[in-house]
Design a protein around this motif. Structure first.
Motif, PDB file in Angstrom:
ATOM      1  N   ASN A 160      -8.743   1.560   3.001  1.00  0.00           N
ATOM      2  CA  ASN A 160      -9.591   1.145   1.883  1.00  0.00           C
ATOM      3  C   ASN A 160      -9.565  -0.377   1.763  1.00  0.00           C
ATOM      4  O   ASN A 160      -8.493  -0.986   1.804  1.00  0.00           O
ATOM      5  CB  ASN A 160      -9.081   1.782   0.583  1.00  0.00           C
ATOM      6  N   PRO A 161     -10.717  -1.032   1.603  1.00  0.00           N
ATOM      7  CA  PRO A 161     -10.718  -2.496   1.518  1.00  0.00           C
ATOM      8  C   PRO A 161     -10.088  -3.052   0.248  1.00  0.00           C
ATOM      9  O   PRO A 161      -9.736  -4.239   0.204  1.00  0.00           O
ATOM     10  CB  PRO A 161     -12.211  -2.845   1.584  1.00  0.00           C
ATOM     11  N   PHE A 162      -9.930  -2.228  -0.773  1.00  0.00           N
ATOM     12  CA  PHE A 162      -9.336  -2.672  -2.041  1.00  0.00           C
ATOM     13  C   PHE A 162      -7.819  -2.581  -1.918  1.00  0.00           C
ATOM     14  O   PHE A 162      -7.242  -1.507  -2.028  1.00  0.00           O
ATOM     15  CB  PHE A 162      -9.856  -1.785  -3.179  1.00  0.00           C
ATOM     16  N   GLN A 163      -7.150  -3.727  -1.704  1.00  0.00           N
ATOM     17  CA  GLN A 163      -5.735  -3.693  -1.343  1.00  0.00           C
ATOM     18  C   GLN A 163      -4.841  -4.677  -2.106  1.00  0.00           C
ATOM     19  O   GLN A 163      -3.627  -4.544  -2.043  1.00  0.00           O
ATOM     20  CB  GLN A 163      -5.556  -3.979   0.155  1.00  0.00           C
ATOM     21  N   ASN A 208       0.827  -1.200   0.000  1.00  0.00           N
ATOM     22  CA  ASN A 208       0.000   0.000   0.000  1.00  0.00           C
ATOM     23  C   ASN A 208       0.865   1.255   0.000  1.00  0.00           C
ATOM     24  O   ASN A 208       1.805   1.390   0.780  1.00  0.00           O
ATOM     25  CB  ASN A 208      -0.921   0.035   1.224  1.00  0.00           C
ATOM     26  N   SER A 209       0.544   2.169  -0.899  1.00  0.00           N
ATOM     27  CA  SER A 209       1.257   3.451  -0.948  1.00  0.00           C
ATOM     28  C   SER A 209       0.279   4.587  -1.193  1.00  0.00           C
ATOM     29  O   SER A 209       0.504   5.444  -2.045  1.00  0.00           O
ATOM     30  CB  SER A 209       2.357   3.439  -2.018  1.00  0.00           C
ATOM     31  N   GLY A 210      -0.841   4.553  -0.450  1.00  0.00           N
ATOM     32  CA  GLY A 210      -1.710   5.724  -0.458  1.00  0.00           C
ATOM     33  C   GLY A 210      -0.903   6.960  -0.113  1.00  0.00           C
ATOM     34  O   GLY A 210       0.046   6.903   0.671  1.00  0.00           O
ATOM     35  N   THR A 211      -1.260   8.080  -0.683  1.00  0.00           N
ATOM     36  CA  THR A 211      -0.443   9.292  -0.535  1.00  0.00           C
ATOM     37  C   THR A 211      -0.103   9.601   0.915  1.00  0.00           C
ATOM     38  O   THR A 211       1.016  10.033   1.227  1.00  0.00           O
ATOM     39  CB  THR A 211      -1.168  10.496  -1.156  1.00  0.00           C
ATOM     40  N   LEU A 212      -1.060   9.387   1.821  1.00  0.00           N
ATOM     41  CA  LEU A 212      -0.841   9.722   3.223  1.00  0.00           C
ATOM     42  C   LEU A 212      -0.186   8.586   4.013  1.00  0.00           C
ATOM     43  O   LEU A 212       0.103   8.753   5.198  1.00  0.00           O
ATOM     44  CB  LEU A 212      -2.162  10.121   3.870  1.00  0.00           C
ATOM     45  N   ASN A 213       0.075   7.461   3.360  1.00  0.00           N
ATOM     46  CA  ASN A 213       0.828   6.364   3.973  1.00  0.00           C
ATOM     47  C   ASN A 213       2.298   6.596   3.663  1.00  0.00           C
ATOM     48  O   ASN A 213       2.869   6.003   2.741  1.00  0.00           O
ATOM     49  CB  ASN A 213       0.346   5.016   3.429  1.00  0.00           C
ATOM     50  N   LEU A 214       2.929   7.461   4.429  1.00  0.00           N
ATOM     51  CA  LEU A 214       4.287   7.904   4.107  1.00  0.00           C
ATOM     52  C   LEU A 214       5.261   6.735   4.108  1.00  0.00           C
ATOM     53  O   LEU A 214       6.147   6.652   3.248  1.00  0.00           O
ATOM     54  CB  LEU A 214       4.734   8.981   5.091  1.00  0.00           C
ATOM     55  N   THR A 229      -0.791   6.201  -4.559  1.00  0.00           N
ATOM     56  CA  THR A 229      -2.098   5.904  -5.127  1.00  0.00           C
ATOM     57  C   THR A 229      -3.169   6.629  -4.325  1.00  0.00           C
ATOM     58  O   THR A 229      -2.898   7.200  -3.266  1.00  0.00           O
ATOM     59  CB  THR A 229      -2.402   4.389  -5.099  1.00  0.00           C
ATOM     60  N   VAL A 230      -4.411   6.557  -4.791  1.00  0.00           N
ATOM     61  CA  VAL A 230      -5.522   7.162  -4.060  1.00  0.00           C
ATOM     62  C   VAL A 230      -6.043   6.234  -2.974  1.00  0.00           C
ATOM     63  O   VAL A 230      -6.907   6.635  -2.179  1.00  0.00           O
ATOM     64  CB  VAL A 230      -6.688   7.531  -5.006  1.00  0.00           C
ATOM     65  N   PHE A 231      -5.555   5.010  -2.912  1.00  0.00           N
ATOM     66  CA  PHE A 231      -6.097   4.015  -1.993  1.00  0.00           C
ATOM     67  C   PHE A 231      -5.288   3.998  -0.696  1.00  0.00           C
ATOM     68  O   PHE A 231      -4.180   3.461  -0.643  1.00  0.00           O
ATOM     69  CB  PHE A 231      -6.084   2.626  -2.645  1.00  0.00           C
ATOM     70  N   GLU A 232      -5.855   4.597   0.355  1.00  0.00           N
ATOM     71  CA  GLU A 232      -5.166   4.646   1.641  1.00  0.00           C
ATOM     72  C   GLU A 232      -5.321   3.300   2.371  1.00  0.00           C
ATOM     73  O   GLU A 232      -6.023   2.395   1.903  1.00  0.00           O
ATOM     74  CB  GLU A 232      -5.723   5.800   2.478  1.00  0.00           C
ATOM     75  N   GLY A 280      -4.160   1.100  -7.655  1.00  0.00           N
ATOM     76  CA  GLY A 280      -3.070   1.803  -8.325  1.00  0.00           C
ATOM     77  C   GLY A 280      -2.373   0.977  -9.375  1.00  0.00           C
ATOM     78  O   GLY A 280      -1.289   1.358  -9.838  1.00  0.00           O
ATOM     79  N   ILE A 281      -2.962  -0.107  -9.832  1.00  0.00           N
ATOM     80  CA  ILE A 281      -2.282  -0.997 -10.776  1.00  0.00           C
ATOM     81  C   ILE A 281      -1.996  -0.303 -12.107  1.00  0.00           C
ATOM     82  O   ILE A 281      -0.988  -0.576 -12.753  1.00  0.00           O
ATOM     83  CB  ILE A 281      -3.105  -2.285 -10.985  1.00  0.00           C
ATOM     84  N   GLY A 282      -2.884   0.610 -12.489  1.00  0.00           N
ATOM     85  CA  GLY A 282      -2.629   1.372 -13.697  1.00  0.00           C
ATOM     86  C   GLY A 282      -2.133   2.769 -13.393  1.00  0.00           C
ATOM     87  O   GLY A 282      -1.297   3.315 -14.111  1.00  0.00           O
ATOM     88  N   ASP A 283      -2.629   3.326 -12.315  1.00  0.00           N
ATOM     89  CA  ASP A 283      -2.342   4.717 -11.942  1.00  0.00           C
ATOM     90  C   ASP A 283      -1.624   4.741 -10.602  1.00  0.00           C
ATOM     91  O   ASP A 283      -2.245   4.896  -9.572  1.00  0.00           O
ATOM     92  CB  ASP A 283      -3.662   5.489 -11.870  1.00  0.00           C
ATOM     93  N   ASP A 284      -0.280   4.559 -10.543  1.00  0.00           N
ATOM     94  CA  ASP A 284       0.547   4.556 -11.727  1.00  0.00           C
ATOM     95  C   ASP A 284       1.617   3.469 -11.630  1.00  0.00           C
ATOM     96  O   ASP A 284       2.673   3.581 -12.206  1.00  0.00           O
ATOM     97  CB  ASP A 284       1.189   5.935 -11.879  1.00  0.00           C
TER      98      ASP A 284
END
Length: 431
Positions: free
Chosen positions: A116-119, A50-56, A110-113, A132-136
């Motif tokens: 989010n259940p989608f992981q 996971n690399s949601g933007t706020l997951n530094l 990614t947008v998925f923090e 985030g598989i496509g973006d990016d």
């Protein structure tokens, strides 16, 4: 799968012009195809972290994974800490060479923090889903696969390549001047810029991205005198905050339309009182039907194709705001930062022409320009004012920013082959 088999059959033809005249490019094609499983495995590892933007921590971890891929290729990799902007940072990798500098742009977040259940990465044949598989993350793998193919073919040795992978593309840190400082500097030093966000595909045809619109948020706050509703519209109370807000928004709707311009209203509230949270995502309001509203708030975004259009439309919006109803006031504030436009230019179109030359040589269909009104904003907007830029060189897929985001895994092959040949030709000056 059909496109992959077509590419492999092309490579197998003993009399193919590419094999005869460009053996290095033949090697690139073969290397990408042979390493397809490796690239899918890398993509799976990246997606499952996971690399949601706020997951530094997660963003830095994905940066470390990319570092492990680039350093063996001879890149000098550094991490640019962005804690002062509230974000993890950026990965900047450089490969010095006598060629012209090609800047490759993507992002780690990614947008998925984490909540989010989608992981997780999941594969079904040539289709895979994941956050985030496509973006990016798919675009990041395209960059790595292309550079590995260049190394195998010997073209990376003299190539001059800079890779900038930002860690906050989905939610830029503040101030943006610091958050995008290193990317802007890389663009000013580059001869060409290639951005690896999702490939535009329609009716099974690939398109080139020579322009993207800007994206800037705005907040409109109106005020009015409050009192018993029996006095609304009179000289004492006037029209109240909600009527003033409605006037302005309807003025935007009626007076602003022009090509390549949108100005969405995403959230609105009014009453006595009304407020919006610090992030600008949630509004609250209370009131009674017999009380004239004291406050109204609306928040939205503005998207334009050129800087000139952006400045002109902002000026017109402020003029509409300033024409107040009696006994009301209003303030329109544009958020600091945001994404500038990647305006269309002859230089950008020349890069697409170079890509189409690659397509012809690889036996792939030529790519027409994609309508910029159908694309989102991207980091390429921060460099396009300084350097010719081509976008949308990542993987093909769909459902970006939503649960079920997916990609066509076969597109990893053709996009990495295209990129390897294009980067080599641009940096080394070959046609």
């Amino acid at each position: 799968m059909r496109l992959l088999m077509t590419a492999l059959l092309l490579l197998a033809l003993p009399g193919a012009a590419l094999a005869q005249s460009r053996p290095a490019e033949q090697t690139m094609m073969q290397t990408v195809a042979q390493e397809h499983d490796r690239h899918i495995a890398l993509l799976e590892r990246l997606v499952n972290r996971n690399s949601g933007t706020l997951n530094l921590e997660g963003v830095r971890a994905v940066g470390d994974m990319v570092r492990e891929e680039l350093e063996p290729l001879g890149f000098e990799v550094r991490w640019v800490d962005m804690s002062e902007t509230g974000r993890a940072g950026h990965l900047v990798a450089t490969h010095a060479g006598p060629g012209r500098n090609a800047l490759l742009i993507g992002h780690l977040d990614t947008v998925f923090e984490v909540d989010n259940p989608f992981q997780r990465f999941e594969r079904d044949g040539a289709r895979a889903t994941g956050p985030g598989i496509g973006d990016d993350k798919g675009g990041v793998v395209v960059i790595i696969a292309a550079l590995r193919a260049m190394q195998a073919a010997g073209t990376l040795a003299d190539a001059n390549v800079t890779v900038v992978l930002t860690g906050d593309e989905e939610r830029i840190g503040a101030p943006a001047s610091i958050a995008r400082r290193d990317l802007v500097a890389a663009g000013q030093a580059a001869a060409f810029a290639l951005e690896f966000e999702n490939l535009a595909v329609e009716d099974e045809a690939d398109f080139g991205t020579v322009a993207r619109r800007s994206s800037t948020n705005w907040t409109l706050t109106t005020s009015g005198r409050t009192g018993h509703s029996s006095g609304v519209f009179n000289d004492t109370l006037g029209y109240g905050a909600i009527y003033e807000l409605a006037r302005i928004l309807d003025g935007f709707r009626r007076d602003l339309p022009e090509p390549n311009l949108t100005y969405n209203v995403g959230v609105v509230a009014g009453g006595t009182p009304a407020a919006i949270d610090a992030e600008g995502f949630s509004v609250t309001a209370s009131g009674k039907t017999n009380i004239v509203a004291s406050t109204a708030i609306a928040r939205g975004d503005l998207r334009t194709l050129t800087r000139e259009q952006d400045e002109r439309v902002r000026t017109r919006m402020q003029a509409i705001v300033a024409d107040h109803l009696p006994r009301t006031g209003a303030e329109l504030v544009f958020a600091e930062g945001g994404y500038p436009p990647m305006a269309p230019s002859e230089g950008n179109r020349a890069l697409l022409a170079r890509l189409n030359a690659v397509n012809r040589d690889l036996g792939l269909p030529e790519m027409a320009e994609y309508d910029p009104a159908r694309r989102g904003a991207a980091d390429s907007g921060f460099v396009a004012q300084d350097v010719d830029t081509l976008g949308g060189l990542g993987v093909a897929g769909g459902n970006a920013h939503a649960d079920g985001e997916w990609i066509d895994l076969d597109s990893l092959v053709r996009q990495s082959q295209r990129a390897a040949v294009l980067i080599s030709r641009l940096s080394l000056g070959s046609e």
